[in-house]
Write an enzyme that holds these catalytic residues in place. Structure first.
Site, PDB file in Angstrom:
ATOM      1  N   HIS A 306       0.862  -1.026   0.145  1.00 33.85           N
ATOM      2  CA  HIS A 306       0.152   0.230  -0.132  1.00 33.85           C
ATOM      3  C   HIS A 306       0.497   1.016  -0.233  1.00 33.85           C
ATOM      4  O   HIS A 306       2.301   1.128   0.678  1.00 33.85           O
ATOM      5  CB  HIS A 306      -1.041  -0.611   1.219  1.00 33.85           C
ATOM      6  CG  HIS A 306      -2.375   0.955   1.293  1.00 33.85           C
ATOM      7  ND1 HIS A 306      -1.766   2.118   1.594  1.00 33.85           N
ATOM      8  CD2 HIS A 306      -2.888   0.855   1.175  1.00 33.85           C
ATOM      9  CE1 HIS A 306      -3.057   2.990   1.027  1.00 33.85           C
ATOM     10  NE2 HIS A 306      -3.798   1.964   0.924  1.00 33.85           N
ATOM     11  N   ASP A 363      -8.148  -5.845  -0.011  1.00 37.09           N
ATOM     12  CA  ASP A 363      -8.424  -6.503  -0.703  1.00 37.09           C
ATOM     13  C   ASP A 363      -8.335  -7.949  -0.775  1.00 37.09           C
ATOM     14  O   ASP A 363      -8.351  -8.446  -1.375  1.00 37.09           O
ATOM     15  CB  ASP A 363      -7.842  -6.048  -2.041  1.00 37.09           C
ATOM     16  CG  ASP A 363      -8.683  -4.436  -2.280  1.00 37.09           C
ATOM     17  OD1 ASP A 363      -9.959  -3.949  -2.461  1.00 37.09           O
ATOM     18  OD2 ASP A 363      -7.397  -3.210  -2.856  1.00 37.09           O
TER      19      ASP A 363
HETATM   20  N1  CMC Z   1       3.963  -7.373  -4.810  1.00 35.09           N
HETATM   21  C1  CMC Z   1       5.328  -7.818  -4.990  1.00 35.09           C
HETATM   22  N2  CMC Z   1       6.146  -7.033  -5.213  1.00 35.09           N
HETATM   23  C2  CMC Z   1       5.717  -5.037  -4.733  1.00 35.09           C
HETATM   24  C3  CMC Z   1       3.825  -5.374  -3.891  1.00 35.09           C
HETATM   25  C4  CMC Z   1       3.144  -6.837  -4.155  1.00 35.09           C
HETATM   26  N3  CMC Z   1       1.847  -6.072  -3.996  1.00 35.09           N
HETATM   27  N4  CMC Z   1       3.887  -3.717  -3.731  1.00 35.09           N
HETATM   28  C5  CMC Z   1       5.609  -3.297  -4.174  1.00 35.09           C
HETATM   29  N5  CMC Z   1       6.035  -4.202  -4.426  1.00 35.09           N
HETATM   30  C6  CMC Z   1       7.782  -3.615  -4.449  1.00 35.09           C
HETATM   31  C7  CMC Z   1       7.812  -2.895  -5.650  1.00 35.09           C
HETATM   32  O1  CMC Z   1       7.514  -3.759  -6.805  1.00 35.09           O
HETATM   33  C8  CMC Z   1       8.587  -2.559  -5.387  1.00 35.09           C
HETATM   34  O2  CMC Z   1      10.092  -2.791  -5.252  1.00 35.09           O
HETATM   35  P1  CMC Z   1      11.068  -2.225  -6.072  1.00 35.09           P
HETATM   36  O3  CMC Z   1      11.888  -1.160  -4.615  1.00 35.09           O
HETATM   37  O4  CMC Z   1      12.103  -3.930  -5.410  1.00 35.09           O
HETATM   38  O5  CMC Z   1      11.207  -2.139  -7.412  1.00 35.09           O
HETATM   39  C9  CMC Z   1       8.605  -1.547  -4.032  1.00 35.09           C
HETATM   40  O6  CMC Z   1       7.681  -2.749  -2.739  1.00 35.09           O
HETATM   41  C10 CMC Z   1       8.084  -0.323  -3.859  1.00 35.09           C
HETATM   42  O7  CMC Z   1       6.952  -0.808  -4.646  1.00 35.09           O
HETATM   43  P2  CMC Z   1       5.790   0.724  -5.285  1.00 35.09           P
HETATM   44  O8  CMC Z   1       5.457   0.154  -6.751  1.00 35.09           O
HETATM   45  O9  CMC Z   1       7.431   1.274  -5.186  1.00 35.09           O
HETATM   46  O10 CMC Z   1       4.475   1.230  -4.132  1.00 35.09           O
HETATM   47  P3  CMC Z   1       3.676   2.077  -4.212  1.00 35.09           P
HETATM   48  O11 CMC Z   1       3.603   2.616  -3.734  1.00 35.09           O
HETATM   49  O12 CMC Z   1       3.584   2.650  -5.837  1.00 35.09           O
HETATM   50  O13 CMC Z   1       2.708   0.879  -5.048  1.00 35.09           O
HETATM   51  C11 CMC Z   1       0.642  -0.106  -4.447  1.00 35.09           C
HETATM   52  C12 CMC Z   1       1.685   0.494  -4.310  1.00 35.09           C
HETATM   53  C13 CMC Z   1      -0.815  -0.325  -3.783  1.00 35.09           C
HETATM   54  C14 CMC Z   1       0.336  -0.206  -6.209  1.00 35.09           C
HETATM   55  C15 CMC Z   1       1.287  -1.988  -4.872  1.00 35.09           C
HETATM   56  O14 CMC Z   1       1.744  -1.950  -3.419  1.00 35.09           O
HETATM   57  C16 CMC Z   1       0.786  -2.946  -5.300  1.00 35.09           C
HETATM   58  O15 CMC Z   1       0.511  -3.223  -6.554  1.00 35.09           O
HETATM   59  N6  CMC Z   1       0.239  -3.444  -4.975  1.00 35.09           N
HETATM   60  C17 CMC Z   1      -0.427  -4.904  -5.199  1.00 35.09           C
HETATM   61  C18 CMC Z   1      -1.775  -4.288  -5.842  1.00 35.09           C
HETATM   62  C19 CMC Z   1      -2.769  -4.104  -4.872  1.00 35.09           C
HETATM   63  O16 CMC Z   1      -3.200  -4.794  -4.323  1.00 35.09           O
HETATM   64  N7  CMC Z   1      -3.600  -3.055  -4.493  1.00 35.09           N
HETATM   65  C20 CMC Z   1      -4.289  -2.443  -3.904  1.00 35.09           C
HETATM   66  C21 CMC Z   1      -4.318  -1.204  -3.107  1.00 35.09           C
HETATM   67  S1  CMC Z   1      -5.316  -1.271  -1.290  1.00 35.09           S
HETATM   68  C22 CMC Z   1      -6.256  -1.242  -1.927  1.00 35.09           C
HETATM   69  C23 CMC Z   1      -6.735   0.453  -3.129  1.00 35.09           C
HETATM   70  O17 CMC Z   1      -6.609   1.959  -2.091  1.00 35.09           O
HETATM   71  O18 CMC Z   1      -7.146   0.477  -3.748  1.00 35.09           O
END
Ligand code: CMC
Length: 428
Positions: A306, A363
């Protein structure tokens, strides 16, 4: 705490005020930065940018805290109903008995769709995605409510909010009925908000569906937990659209579109698809996690991570407990719950997830609850949208009520071609 912050740029020093929220979150107010220095800030994905001040929802992502209007989510989950939570989120305090009754009555009197609006459903192909239908229909609704386009007083706002919250439920159920080729069910004024939705989803003209109270309660809980979540992608979209002066219907319709994507509300579908994939492929949970972690992998562990929470999302804890309880009470064995539990255990003990502070989000378990309620997969994100409606309306209202609200219009740093001449077609 110092009340200003000094920034040195091109040998000159500039002071900017600091802003502190009621929970001591701090920000640098850079609203005069460009005028004074010629610089803008660049913050891809807005991870460090406060787009507004707001008094609706408080999150402490490090501690896993979520409060609506100051009330902990755990208390609302235990004692509240969705309708009173909606009122709280929109109007800033718990309703009195009279206010709650008035709002309930408004929800009931607004539950029908205009007959011509009902006929819009026939324009969609049978396999149309319910999120596309929902967004289109919320927008279409405004054509039938011209008096709601300009909201000038609290009463009109309450009527508009009740219309959207009530009719969204009818639209959601109708889009499902259309997709499976069943007749649309009329709402029942004697039913509560949640029971009415379940009735419109699952009753047929020759057989009334009478939901187990456990299912009714689980639906209310699900909607409460989704009611608001400060400046997430869809809510920021609603605020952005609202800032142009667009009406509540148009703004909320835009919110539905933003919610649809798998990184946001669509993650509840993606989680179940992932769990189904693991089950059907026979792959071990450990192997799946390995694939997620592989260098250059585009796979993510859906339902994990998140932008704000660097700890357990408190909503996921509540939903996990509710899923366990509900499945036990209804005597449902869902193999996906077992896989989800295993996945959680593996991930929470894996350095990849620990170092990145990736925990289950809302989720991760919400799909299990929806499956147990009998909600089909393509309706999951619609359910999220139904729950989020009060939050979108509250955020729309904050902009609408703020005499100082400005058009939201970010800047950019241009990285394209420098000026060059137009080349006539014959010379290209
Ligand atoms: N699985 C594997 N790796 C992950 C995940 C995940 N679910 N989420 C983040 N990472 C890794 C990402 O690859 C990155 O690694 P590195 O530093 O090696 O490049 C690091 O963690 C930071 O990730 P980020 O993409 O910069 O994080 P963010 O804050 O931009 O993304 C997020 C937040 C929710 C989009 C992401 O965690 C994600 O894609 N999660 C899966 C989708 C999901 O469950 N979404 C629902 C969010 S909660 C409900 C809502 O608000 O809708």
């Amino acid at each position: 705490m110092s009340q200003t912050c000094r920034i040195e740029l091109d040998g000159k020093s500039h002071e900017f005020p600091l802003v502190e929220g009621t929970e001591r979150e701090r920000a640098i107010d850079i609203s005069t930065l460009r005028d004074r220095t010629g610089y803008i800030t660049l913050d891809d994905g807005y991870g460090n940018t406060g787009s507004c001040t707001s008094s609706i929802t408080y999150i402490d992502g490090d501690k896993g805290i979520l409060r609506y209007r100051g009330i902990p989510i755990e208390q609302l989950a235990e004692h509240g109903t969705f309708v009173e939570t909606a009122w709280l989120v929109i109007w800033g305090r718990l309703p009195t008995a009279d206010e709650l009754q008035r709002f309930r009555t408004r929800l009931t009197t607004n539950e029908m769709l205009h007959e011509s609006l009902r006929s819009h459903f026939e324009g969609f192909p049978p396999n149309a995605h319910p999120m596309a239908i929902l967004s289109a229909m919320i927008n279409a609704m405004s054509c039938y409510e011209p008096e709601m386009m300009e909201i000038e007083d609290e009463r009109t706002l309450e009527r508009a909010a009740a219309r959207i919250i009530s009719k969204v439920r009818t639209i959601a159920a109708a889009s499902y009925k259309m997709s499976i080729g069943q007749p649309l069910m009329y709402p029942r004024p004697d039913f509560s908000y949640c029971k009415n939705f379940l009735h419109m989803m699952f009753s047929v003209p020759y057989n009334d569906y009478d939901p187990d109270p456990e299912i009714n309660r689980a639906l209310s809980l699900f909607l409460i937990l989704h009611a608001d979540h400060e400046q997430n992608c869809s809510t920021s979209t609603v605020r952005m659209v609202a800032s142009s002066g667009a009406n509540m219907f148009a703004s909320c319709a835009a919110g539905v579109c933003a919610l649809w994507g798998p990184l946001h509300g669509g993650a509840n579908v993606a989680v179940v698809e992932m769990l189904e994939f693991i089950r059907q492929s026979g792959m071990s949970v450990a192997d799946y996690v390995k694939r997620v972690k592989a260098k250059d992998s585009k796979l993510r562990l859906m339902g994990f991570g998140h932008r704000v929470y660097r700890n357990f999302d408190p909503r996921s804890k509540i939903l996990k407990a509710a899923a366990d309880k509900m499945l036990a009470k209804l005597n449902i064995q869902d193999p996906l719950l077992e896989i989800a539990g295993e996945l959680e255990d593996v991930a929470l003990n894996d350095p990849y997830f620990i170092e990145r502070k990736l925990y289950p989000n809302v989720d991760f378990y919400s799909g299990i609850i929806m499956r147990a309620m009998g909600i089909p997969l393509n309706m999951f994100t619609v359910m999220f949208a139904m729950g989020r409606m009060p939050g979108w309306i509250a955020n729309w209202k904050e902009i609408h009520d703020n005499p100082k609200a400005r058009l939201q219009r970010p800047r950019q740093i241009y990285t394209g071609e420098n000026i060059h001449d137009y080349v006539p077609l014959s010379q290209r």
